[in-house]
Design a protein around this motif. Structure first.
Motif, short mmCIF file in Angstrom:
data_model
loop_
_atom_site.label_atom_id
_atom_site.label_comp_id
_atom_site.label_asym_id
_atom_site.label_seq_id
_atom_site.Cartn_x
_atom_site.Cartn_y
_atom_site.Cartn_z
N LEU A 17 -4.99 25.38 -4.61
CA LEU A 17 -4.90 23.82 -4.72
C LEU A 17 -3.29 23.81 -5.42
O LEU A 17 -2.86 24.52 -6.55
CB LEU A 17 -5.74 23.32 -5.92
CG LEU A 17 -7.24 23.90 -5.57
CD1 LEU A 17 -8.30 23.45 -6.51
CD2 LEU A 17 -7.66 23.41 -3.92
N GLN A 18 -2.55 23.02 -4.85
CA GLN A 18 -1.17 22.91 -5.33
C GLN A 18 -0.87 21.26 -5.78
O GLN A 18 -1.29 20.18 -5.32
CB GLN A 18 -0.27 22.73 -4.08
CG GLN A 18 1.19 22.66 -4.38
CD GLN A 18 1.90 22.90 -3.36
OE1 GLN A 18 1.93 22.24 -2.10
NE2 GLN A 18 2.77 24.15 -3.24
N PHE A 19 -0.45 21.27 -7.13
CA PHE A 19 0.08 20.08 -7.97
C PHE A 19 1.58 19.91 -8.16
O PHE A 19 2.28 20.78 -8.53
CB PHE A 19 -0.76 20.27 -9.43
CG PHE A 19 -2.10 20.62 -9.36
CD1 PHE A 19 -3.19 19.63 -9.51
CD2 PHE A 19 -2.35 21.95 -9.53
CE1 PHE A 19 -4.20 19.74 -9.55
CE2 PHE A 19 -3.95 22.23 -9.25
CZ PHE A 19 -4.82 21.17 -9.22
N THR A 20 1.90 18.72 -7.43
CA THR A 20 3.41 18.48 -7.61
C THR A 20 3.61 17.72 -8.42
O THR A 20 3.09 16.38 -8.21
CB THR A 20 3.84 18.42 -5.95
OG1 THR A 20 3.58 19.45 -5.19
CG2 THR A 20 5.39 18.18 -6.24
N SER A 65 6.07 22.88 -8.42
CA SER A 65 4.84 22.53 -8.06
C SER A 65 4.09 23.76 -8.83
O SER A 65 4.74 24.75 -9.28
CB SER A 65 4.47 22.82 -6.81
OG SER A 65 4.89 21.79 -5.75
N ALA A 66 2.72 23.60 -9.17
CA ALA A 66 1.94 24.69 -9.38
C ALA A 66 0.83 24.80 -8.77
O ALA A 66 0.43 23.88 -7.95
CB ALA A 66 1.46 24.38 -11.11
N PRO A 110 -6.74 29.52 -13.36
CA PRO A 110 -5.86 28.52 -14.01
C PRO A 110 -4.62 28.07 -13.11
O PRO A 110 -4.29 29.21 -12.44
CB PRO A 110 -5.76 29.19 -15.38
CG PRO A 110 -5.74 30.50 -14.93
CD PRO A 110 -6.98 30.82 -14.15
N VAL A 111 -4.14 27.03 -13.44
CA VAL A 111 -2.92 26.86 -12.74
C VAL A 111 -1.71 27.72 -13.13
O VAL A 111 -1.58 28.42 -14.37
CB VAL A 111 -2.43 25.32 -12.87
CG1 VAL A 111 -3.39 24.37 -12.15
CG2 VAL A 111 -2.29 25.04 -14.26
N VAL A 112 -0.88 28.06 -12.29
CA VAL A 112 0.43 29.06 -12.44
C VAL A 112 1.54 28.30 -11.76
O VAL A 112 1.21 27.76 -10.82
CB VAL A 112 0.13 30.41 -12.07
CG1 VAL A 112 -1.07 31.30 -12.76
CG2 VAL A 112 -0.12 30.45 -10.76
N LEU A 113 2.77 28.57 -12.37
CA LEU A 113 4.09 27.87 -11.78
C LEU A 113 4.12 28.68 -10.34
O LEU A 113 4.21 29.66 -10.17
CB LEU A 113 5.14 28.25 -12.70
CG LEU A 113 6.42 27.56 -12.33
CD1 LEU A 113 6.06 25.76 -12.54
CD2 LEU A 113 7.38 27.67 -13.63
N ASP A 114 4.65 27.85 -9.50
CA ASP A 114 4.88 28.31 -8.10
C ASP A 114 6.36 29.10 -8.12
O ASP A 114 7.04 28.82 -9.11
CB ASP A 114 4.88 27.39 -7.06
CG ASP A 114 3.98 26.71 -6.46
OD1 ASP A 114 2.65 27.31 -7.02
OD2 ASP A 114 3.66 25.60 -5.76
N SER A 115 6.41 30.32 -7.60
CA SER A 115 7.82 30.96 -7.77
C SER A 115 8.65 30.50 -6.64
O SER A 115 8.44 29.66 -5.79
CB SER A 115 7.27 32.29 -7.28
OG SER A 115 6.35 32.77 -6.40
#
Length: 115
Positions: A17-20, A65-66, A110-115
């Protein structure tokens, strides 16, 4: 917001699930999103349960994004979803995105920062 299907492994199905951040300001997310599979507008199975992974605050600069990994048990014989309802961490608004997964038990990280 997007739901991205990933490759499966024996007995498991995965999605991200991507949050931008589409705003002009930095924002933050902390914790777990709420997740419920949907089929023809009706809830399918039970909402995802939280994994035991630790949470941290994720700072999102504009355009960044995360993601949160969604893991499902693919061994049950449940129907497949056509979408997923997502509630971002610590928010109340609901979003629906296309996603096909079996309505088996789900776990959300949990959400994590995209690399």
């Amino acid at each position: 917001m997007a739901a991205l299907r990933a490759s499966g492994a024996a007995g498991h199905q995965y999605a991200f699930l991507q949050f931008t951040n589409n705003s002009a300001r930095t924002c933050s997310l902390t914790g777990f999103p709420g997740v419920q599979l949907i089929r023809a507008g009706v809830a399918l199975g039970k909402p995802a349960v939280r994994s035991g992974k630790p949470i941290s605050r994720v700072q999102l600069a504009p355009g960044k994004s995360a993601t949160a990994q969604l893991v499902g048990d693919s061994t049950c014989n449940a129907e497949k979803s056509d979408s997923v309802q997502i509630i971002p961490p610590n928010r109340t608004e609901r979003f629906v995105a296309p996603l096909s997964l079996r309505g088996c038990p789900l776990t959300i990280d949990p959400v994590v920062l995209d690399s």
